[in-house]
Design an enzyme around this catalytic site. Structure first.
Site, PDB file in Angstrom:
ATOM      1  N   GLY A  76       2.100  22.047  18.743  1.00  0.00           N
ATOM      2  CA  GLY A  76       0.700  21.598  18.807  1.00  0.00           C
ATOM      3  C   GLY A  76       0.330  20.693  17.644  1.00  0.00           C
ATOM      4  N   CYS A  77       0.827  21.027  16.468  1.00  0.00           N
ATOM      5  CA  CYS A  77       0.503  20.241  15.275  1.00  0.00           C
ATOM      6  C   CYS A  77       1.184  18.875  15.324  1.00  0.00           C
ATOM      7  CB  CYS A  77       0.911  20.997  14.010  1.00  0.00           C
ATOM      8  SG  CYS A  77       0.003  22.547  13.836  1.00  0.00           S
TER       9      CYS A  77
END
Length: 162
Positions: free
Chosen positions: A47-48
């Protein structure tokens, strides 16, 4: 923790953190520009990585809008350097290992994953205007479509300041 939380309409207190590329960056050095600060849990996680690449892909638009993007997590600068190099990130990643700035923004919180409780950064984004005032916040962000929302908010902010 929450008594330190910065709220919309407040001037954001200056801070200085070590950043990717080996320099230290102070918020005050961006007076006269809009600043997007996004807090993320950890370098190189799916996600990052997606969020960082989405911000990178919009960097020309942010530049046109007189806006600086800063990513902040608790990772070490060496981790940020690897992450930034691998994904050709065009903006600095700041290291908040002591989570002082994360606590100021109220994003350092108790989290739960797989039944385990731990403290960490809750993915959040903040928009600060040219005068250093917090004008918009997104808390508990979902990555998909988020950067487009931020771009739209910056455009609206610039439009209202004209």
């Amino acid at each position: 923790m929450s008594d330190h939380q910065i709220t919309i309409g407040q001037v954001v207190p200056d801070f200085t953190l070590p950043a990717s590329g080996g320099e230290s960056i102070s918020l005050s050095s961006f007076k006269g520009k809009n600043v997007v600060i996004y807090f993320y849990p950890k370098d190189a996680t799916p996600g990052c990585t997606q969020e960082a690449c989405d911000f990178r892909d919009q960097s020309a638009i942010f530049a046109e809008l007189n806006t600086v993007v800063l990513g902040i997590s608790g990772d070490k600068v060496s981790s940020h350097d690897k992450f930034a190099a691998k994904h050709t990130l065009t903006f600095p990643l700041l290291s908040d290992e002591e989570h002082v700035v994360s606590e100021q923004f109220g994003v350092w919180q108790l989290k739960k994953m797989y039944g385990r409780e731990y403290e960490g950064i809750v993915r959040s984004t903040f928009l600060i205007d040219e005068a250093g005032v917090l004008v918009k916040e997104w808390r508990k962000v979902s990555v998909k479509g988020h950067v487009e929302e931020v771009v739209k908010a910056v455009k609206e902010l610039n439009h209202s300041n004209k």
